[in-house]
Design a protein around this motif. Structure first.
Motif, short mmCIF file in Angstrom:
data_model
loop_
_atom_site.label_atom_id
_atom_site.label_comp_id
_atom_site.label_asym_id
_atom_site.label_seq_id
_atom_site.Cartn_x
_atom_site.Cartn_y
_atom_site.Cartn_z
N PRO A 103 38.43 29.45 41.24
CA PRO A 103 39.46 30.49 41.03
C PRO A 103 40.53 30.08 40.03
O PRO A 103 41.02 30.91 39.25
CB PRO A 103 40.06 30.69 42.43
N THR A 104 40.89 28.77 40.04
CA THR A 104 41.87 28.28 39.08
C THR A 104 41.33 28.37 37.66
O THR A 104 42.05 28.77 36.72
CB THR A 104 42.24 26.82 39.40
N LEU A 105 40.06 28.00 37.48
CA LEU A 105 39.45 28.08 36.14
C LEU A 105 39.32 29.52 35.69
O LEU A 105 39.50 29.84 34.51
CB LEU A 105 38.07 27.40 36.17
N SER A 106 39.00 30.41 36.62
CA SER A 106 38.92 31.83 36.27
C SER A 106 40.29 32.37 35.88
O SER A 106 40.39 33.22 34.98
CB SER A 106 38.36 32.62 37.46
N ALA A 107 41.34 31.87 36.51
CA ALA A 107 42.70 32.34 36.21
C ALA A 107 43.16 31.93 34.82
O ALA A 107 44.09 32.54 34.27
CB ALA A 107 43.67 31.81 37.25
N THR A 108 42.51 30.90 34.23
CA THR A 108 42.91 30.48 32.88
C THR A 108 42.59 31.53 31.83
O THR A 108 43.04 31.41 30.69
CB THR A 108 42.20 29.16 32.49
N MET A 109 41.82 32.56 32.20
CA MET A 109 41.52 33.63 31.25
C MET A 109 42.67 34.61 31.10
O MET A 109 42.64 35.48 30.24
CB MET A 109 40.24 34.37 31.67
N GLY A 110 43.69 34.51 31.97
CA GLY A 110 44.90 35.28 31.80
C GLY A 110 44.99 36.58 32.57
O GLY A 110 45.94 37.33 32.39
N TYR A 111 44.05 36.84 33.46
CA TYR A 111 44.08 38.07 34.24
C TYR A 111 44.93 37.87 35.50
O TYR A 111 45.34 36.76 35.83
CB TYR A 111 42.67 38.50 34.62
N SER A 112 45.15 38.97 36.22
CA SER A 112 45.91 38.91 37.46
C SER A 112 45.13 38.13 38.50
O SER A 112 43.92 37.88 38.36
CB SER A 112 46.20 40.32 37.97
N ALA A 113 45.82 37.78 39.60
CA ALA A 113 45.18 36.98 40.64
C ALA A 113 43.99 37.71 41.25
O ALA A 113 42.92 37.12 41.46
CB ALA A 113 46.20 36.63 41.72
N THR A 114 44.16 39.00 41.51
CA THR A 114 43.07 39.78 42.12
C THR A 114 41.86 39.86 41.19
O THR A 114 40.71 39.66 41.60
CB THR A 114 43.53 41.19 42.48
N THR A 115 42.13 40.17 39.93
CA THR A 115 41.05 40.27 38.95
C THR A 115 40.35 38.93 38.76
O THR A 115 39.12 38.86 38.66
CB THR A 115 41.59 40.76 37.59
N SER A 116 41.13 37.86 38.72
CA SER A 116 40.54 36.53 38.55
C SER A 116 39.61 36.18 39.70
O SER A 116 38.54 35.59 39.49
CB SER A 116 41.66 35.48 38.45
N LEU A 117 40.00 36.55 40.92
CA LEU A 117 39.16 36.28 42.08
C LEU A 117 37.88 37.12 42.03
O LEU A 117 36.80 36.63 42.38
CB LEU A 117 39.93 36.57 43.37
N LEU A 118 38.00 38.38 41.61
CA LEU A 118 36.81 39.23 41.51
C LEU A 118 35.85 38.70 40.44
O LEU A 118 34.62 38.81 40.60
CB LEU A 118 37.22 40.67 41.19
#
Length: 231
Positions: free
Chosen positions: A52-67
């Motif tokens: 999830p942390t690596l996905s969050a590096t793309m700059g999206y919101s927390a919910t979107t990053s988790l999805l």
């Protein structure tokens, strides 16, 4: 199937003491070698803990990053069935381990080389292919250490324990100070993957020489073909 039958027959015909299988596994250097290799493999897959942390590096919101975390793992799960099935059909283990690890390395390199959102998301899809190698590796270990049921059980337990230790140590490979690129973390994952491949290649060469020695002995003594290690 032949190895399973041989193992069951040997287990029935030779009653073993309770700790004999554990002792045999502890004295077999190959158990420790495979365990160390899978320890490195687990370390290279430590990205999964921080996905999830690596996905969050793309700059999206927390919910979107988790999805966005779900599709890469769905593909990885589907790939594991295909690769594992193909490994059984072809009777090959080593290259079905190396292939997913190399795909994972490609994902690490792609993540290092750019911060582009699309490319980094593609890199996540590539990374999630590497855990397929762990599934095939455990199967390979079960095929190799099948001399007796007790030894196989002890060997798998030891190998799994050593592999799990890699997850513990690799938790320190992803400090937040290395983000958001996590270049150093990816480099460590690449190095551990390559080290694992090298160790398993040596293990494969050892098993190949054992097969060649068994074949030479059978030919010289006129014996029927016996069991061979799966490579």
């Amino acid at each position: 199937m032949e190895e399973e039958v041989a193992s069951e027959n040997q287990h029935k015909s030779k009653p073993e003491e309770y700790y004999s299988g554990l002792a045999e596994a502890l004295m077999d250097w190959r158990v420790w070698w495979v365990g160390a290799a899978l320890n490195l493999m687990s370390s290279s897959m430590s990205f999964g803990i921080y996905f999830p942390t690596l996905s969050a590096t793309m700059g999206y919101s927390a919910t979107t990053s988790l999805l966005l975390c779900a599709p890469p793992w769905i593909l990885g799960t589907a790939t594991s069935f295909v690769v594992a099935r193909h490994s059984d059909v072809t009777g090959d283990r080593f290259w079905h381990i190396v292939g997913p690890l190399l795909v994972g390395i490609a994902g690490f390199i792609l993540a290092i080389s750019t911060m582009n959102t699309t490319m980094r998301y593609i890199s996540l899809f590539l990374m999630t292919q590497s855990p397929v190698a762990y599934v095939v590796s455990l199967t390979w270990a079960m095929n190799t250490f099948s001399q007796s049921q007790s030894k196989r059980a002890a060997a798998i337990a030891l190998i799994n324990s050593m592999a799990s230790a890699g997850v513990i140590s690799s938790s320190y490979v992803w400090p937040s100070s290395w983000g958001p690129s996590y270049v150093n973390s990816y480099i460590i994952c690449i190095l551990t993957s390559l080290s694992c491949i090298a160790m398993l290649w040596i293990f494969r060469r050892h098993l190949s020489r054992c097969n060649e020695a068994a074949e030479a002995e059978e030919q010289s003594l006129g014996l029927p073909k016996g069991l061979r290690y799966i490579l």
